[in-house]
Scaffold this active site. Sequence first.
Site, PDB file in Angstrom:
ATOM      1  N   PHE A   1       0.850  -1.187   0.000  1.00 41.48           N
ATOM      2  CA  PHE A   1       0.000   0.000   0.000  1.00 41.48           C
ATOM      3  C   PHE A   1       0.883   1.232   0.000  1.00 41.48           C
ATOM      4  CE2 PHE A   1      -2.374   3.507   1.863  1.00 41.48           C
ATOM      5  CZ  PHE A   1      -3.493   3.506   1.052  1.00 41.48           C
TER       6      PHE A   1
ATOM      7  N   ASP B   1       9.286   2.635   1.660  1.00 49.34           N
ATOM      8  CA  ASP B   1       8.119   3.372   2.145  1.00 49.34           C
ATOM      9  C   ASP B   1       7.978   3.071   3.632  1.00 49.34           C
ATOM     10  OD1 ASP B   1       5.619   4.155   2.947  1.00 49.34           O
ATOM     11  OD2 ASP B   1       4.570   3.421   1.174  1.00 49.34           O
TER      12      ASP B   1
ATOM     13  N   LYS C   1       2.842   9.536   8.408  1.00 50.92           N
ATOM     14  CA  LYS C   1       2.017   9.228   9.588  1.00 50.92           C
ATOM     15  C   LYS C   1       2.485   9.835  10.923  1.00 50.92           C
ATOM     16  CE  LYS C   1      -0.808   5.472   7.930  1.00 50.92           C
ATOM     17  NZ  LYS C   1      -0.483   4.977   6.605  1.00 50.92           N
TER      18      LYS C   1
HETATM   19  C1  LIG Z   1      -0.769   5.258   5.202  1.00 48.87           C
HETATM   20  C2  LIG Z   1       0.234   4.845   4.206  1.00 48.87           C
HETATM   21  C3  LIG Z   1       0.455   5.591   3.029  1.00 48.87           C
HETATM   22  C4  LIG Z   1      -0.405   6.760   2.623  1.00 48.87           C
HETATM   23  O1  LIG Z   1      -0.308   7.828   3.500  1.00 48.87           O
HETATM   24  P1  LIG Z   1      -1.371   9.031   3.406  1.00 48.87           P
HETATM   25  O2  LIG Z   1      -0.857  10.026   4.395  1.00 48.87           O
HETATM   26  O3  LIG Z   1      -2.705   8.483   3.744  1.00 48.87           O
HETATM   27  O4  LIG Z   1      -1.326   9.539   2.011  1.00 48.87           O
HETATM   28  C5  LIG Z   1       1.490   5.192   2.200  1.00 48.87           C
HETATM   29  N1  LIG Z   1       2.256   4.126   2.496  1.00 48.87           N
HETATM   30  C6  LIG Z   1       2.058   3.390   3.602  1.00 48.87           C
HETATM   31  C7  LIG Z   1       2.957   2.242   3.888  1.00 48.87           C
HETATM   32  C8  LIG Z   1       1.040   3.712   4.486  1.00 48.87           C
HETATM   33  O5  LIG Z   1       0.823   2.962   5.568  1.00 48.87           O
END
Ligand SMILES: *Cc1c(COP(=O)(O)O)cnc(C)c1O
Length: 400
Positions: free
Chosen positions: A140, A225, A254
Amino acid sequence: MNMNSQQWIEKSDKYIMKTYGRYPIVPVRGEGCRLWDADGKEYLDFLAGVAVNNLGHCHPKVVAAIREQAATLIHCSNYYQIPQQIELAELLCTNSFADKAFFCNSGAEANEAAIKLARKYSRDTYGPQRYEIITAAESFHGRTMATVSATGQEKVQRFFDPLLHGFKHVPFNDADALAAAVTPDTCAVMLEPVQGEGGVNVPSQDYLGKVRRICDEHNLIMILDEVQVGMGRTGRLFAHERFGIEPDIMTLAKALAGGAPIGAMLARDRYAAAFTPGTHGSTFGGNPLMTAAALAAVRTILEDGILPRAVQMGAYLTDKLKELGARYPFVKEVRGIGLMVGMGLSIPGGDIVKKGHERGLLLNVTHDTVLRFVPPLTVTMQEVDEMITILDGILAEVEA
Ligand SMILES: *Cc1c(COP(=O)(O)O)cnc(C)c1O
């Protein structure tokens, strides 16, 4: 503003787009691991805004930093120099592999920036045909078009064709599959060190090291990420430290600013140099208010013993969940790293989450059958014990 939960829910139905299937809970105040809703009901929070409130709700140091900065300068523009942004970049770079930082407002935007930087560097260095990025199935990476295309989940992608061209998905935790997917057109690999939304998938200890070697062999940019697993969640400031490797580019968001919205993309100089004036930007990215909040949050994580605490409490939570899980046949597995723990079930978890809400416990289910526990890193043993007691009651009811 003095409305009860039911009144807020009715107004929400009328005015808020239904991008989320929201629960009928209206949190209005938070402190540490606890939230209170508009009816005064108390909740124990083991979701922490989806791994955002790593320091708990309204950590006093973050609150003080926001108060002071809000009264001094909220926003100017990235046309000018921003001291809080510069200090935050220094703090993140001196505590990581990275040389330079770019700031934006969310995880998706941080990944968007990483994708653009990888493409720009590769184009400058090798020519325009080398733009493909390999990502993982069940990954994700966000909800913008580029990050939806990078994400390896059909449920996130469907309805939005045509997707952005140039992404290839391989199974997670399978270095051979990744090596086999590399072509002369590949420029980068982008992975979560531990998959969050995909169901708390922790790779084998040597997986990221193998990926690092594949990247080095083929001159690919290794992008991690760390939007969910960074900022202390795994017991280290960054999750890749747990696997003994360093990426070339890392994205954060986050928990970076203790609950305030911010994103960051960090890179080694060699790659960062590809972003020249005018090639990328963000109006709000790294503004004084958000970077002041982030400075307070990062300093607190580094200086207040939060990291060893996450290790200790992660082990405690995992042990307690394993003990509990062993007593219920529909609990298949407890897995995790630091304070990111998943309980894999052989049944859908949605009902357990709803029963938790009734009993004042905020939990989350991801990938349908995985209960995800991402409490604040400041969670206490008593709070873990309290959660386990509530969950035990729910699991007993589900079994009956
Ligand atoms: C939450 C998340 C995102 C997206 O972050 P947003 O601030 O909602 O755009 C991207 N990568 C990972 C691994 C995430 O957990």
